[in-house]
Design a protein around this motif. Structure first.
Motif, PDB file in Angstrom:
ATOM      1  N   SER A 131      10.365  10.033 -52.245  1.00 16.19           N
ATOM      2  CA  SER A 131      11.032   8.207 -51.929  1.00 16.19           C
ATOM      3  C   SER A 131      10.037   7.356 -52.956  1.00 16.19           C
ATOM      4  CB  SER A 131      11.842   7.693 -51.222  1.00 16.19           C
ATOM      5  OG  SER A 131      11.600   6.210 -51.703  1.00 16.19           O
TER       6      SER A 131
ATOM      7  N   LEU B 283       9.471   9.825 -56.362  1.00 13.76           N
ATOM      8  CA  LEU B 283       9.699   9.138 -57.517  1.00 13.76           C
ATOM      9  C   LEU B 283       9.675   7.945 -57.705  1.00 13.76           C
ATOM     10  CD1 LEU B 283      13.511   9.971 -56.489  1.00 13.76           C
ATOM     11  CD2 LEU B 283      11.845  11.023 -57.576  1.00 13.76           C
TER      12      LEU B 283
ATOM     13  N   LYS C  60       6.747   8.089 -59.954  1.00 10.62           N
ATOM     14  CA  LYS C  60       6.959   9.022 -61.434  1.00 10.62           C
ATOM     15  C   LYS C  60       7.158   8.074 -62.118  1.00 10.62           C
ATOM     16  CE  LYS C  60       7.287  12.412 -62.490  1.00 10.62           C
ATOM     17  NZ  LYS C  60       6.495  13.444 -63.867  1.00 10.62           N
ATOM     18  N   TYR C  61       8.410   6.866 -61.253  1.00 12.99           N
ATOM     19  CA  TYR C  61       8.967   5.393 -62.499  1.00 12.99           C
ATOM     20  C   TYR C  61       7.454   5.160 -63.327  1.00 12.99           C
ATOM     21  CZ  TYR C  61      11.604   1.433 -63.328  1.00 12.99           C
ATOM     22  OH  TYR C  61      12.017   0.416 -63.977  1.00 12.99           O
TER      23      TYR C  61
ATOM     24  N   ILE D  61      11.111  16.306 -63.181  1.00 10.62           N
ATOM     25  CA  ILE D  61      11.802  16.208 -62.086  1.00 10.62           C
ATOM     26  C   ILE D  61      12.704  17.533 -61.883  1.00 10.62           C
ATOM     27  CG2 ILE D  61      11.022  13.739 -61.291  1.00 10.62           C
ATOM     28  CD1 ILE D  61      13.852  13.563 -60.494  1.00 10.62           C
TER      29      ILE D  61
ATOM     30  N   VAL E  80      15.707   4.757 -58.103  1.00  9.67           N
ATOM     31  CA  VAL E  80      15.304   6.074 -56.835  1.00  9.67           C
ATOM     32  C   VAL E  80      16.239   6.057 -56.230  1.00  9.67           C
ATOM     33  CG1 VAL E  80      14.183   6.180 -54.412  1.00  9.67           C
ATOM     34  CG2 VAL E  80      12.645   5.284 -56.458  1.00  9.67           C
TER      35      VAL E  80
ATOM     36  N   ALA F  14      17.336  10.490 -56.606  1.00 11.79           N
ATOM     37  CA  ALA F  14      17.439  11.060 -55.563  1.00 11.79           C
ATOM     38  C   ALA F  14      18.937  12.054 -54.608  1.00 11.79           C
ATOM     39  CB  ALA F  14      16.426   9.920 -54.202  1.00 11.79           C
TER      40      ALA F  14
END
Length: 243
Positions: free
Chosen positions: A53, A56, A59-60, A86, A118, A122
């Motif tokens: 989590s 991510l 990355k965002y 990803i 996310v 995910a």
């Protein structure tokens, strides 16, 4: 392959000696956004779910290693690019289909906030099918590339160490790779997804060096877990090259 800012010198340090550039938490506190909701259908270790989590979220945001130049919101084109980064190395047709499926969850939103990103990303099909080990290897390799080349720290020290220890415990080959081997694997894996991160001349030179060192990575040899029939990142690379 397109020209890249990648330099072999930046990645020559052994992987096992890597330390993230910073332990700072960027922007608002990096927590685990809706973790129970997004990982509830996956039989993953709780700590790894938390790390995924946070990965991510990083990355965002796309922050530089000093915590600057962070994104506040991502538009759909940026989300599509992140999705391709990803996912494991599969064909471009498979990538396009999965990206289209995931993007459908955002409907007519012009911008996607971090929590929704996310939560939706995910649950992508390939993370669920590939399994926890492959996702951990993907995150680990991306962290190395981001720190050495792009100067972005995707995980804090403690989370990186936990991820590496978990892979070592699993018997993954990635934590034992040299810097050059990890760099080569990243270049191959991303190129299979149409993301060329290294020019042809640099790629050829790196491959020659590894062949002279008799590295198993350039010999298309299965890693130990792949030989046992388990899903691994290297296995995805091998299958994509066999198509």
């Amino acid at each position: 392959m397109r020209a890249s800012i990648v330099s072999i010198a930046l990645f020559a340090t052994a992987v096992t000696a890597w330390v993230p550039a910073t332990t700072r938490v960027y922007g608002r506190q990096q927590g685990v956004l809706g973790a129970k909701k997004q990982w509830r259908n996956l039989p993953w270790d709780d700590e790894i779910s938390d790390i995924a989590s946070k990965y991510l979220q990083a990355k965002y945001r796309g922050c530089d290693s000093d915590g600057t130049n962070c994104r506040a919101l991502c538009d759909k084109d940026e989300i599509k690019d992140l999705m391709i980064e990803i996912l494991p190395p599969v064909s471009t047709a498979e990538l396009d289909k999965e990206v289209e499926t995931v993007m459908g969850a955002f409907a007519d939103d012009e911008f996607i906030d971090i929590e929704k990103f996310v939560e939706v990303v995910a649950g992508n099909t390939y993370w669920m099918e590939a399994g926890e080990l492959v996702v951990k290897e993907l995150m680990y390799l991306d962290c190395l590339q981001s720190s050495y080349v792009e100067k972005k720290a995707l995980l804090e020290n403690d989370d990186y160490d936990e991820l590496k220890d978990s892979l070592t415990w699993d018997g993954s080959a990635l934590p034992t790779m040299s810097g050059k081997e990890a760099k080569f694997l990243y270049a191959v894996a991303t190129s299979r997804k149409g993301l060329d991160r290294m020019d042809d001349k640099e790629y050829a030179a790196l491959k020659t060096d590894l062949k002279q060192e008799n590295s198993w990575v350039v010999q298309r040899t299965q890693d130990p877990l792949e030989k046992l029939g388990m899903n691994t990142l290297m296995g995805y690379v091998h299958r994509s090259m066999a198509r």
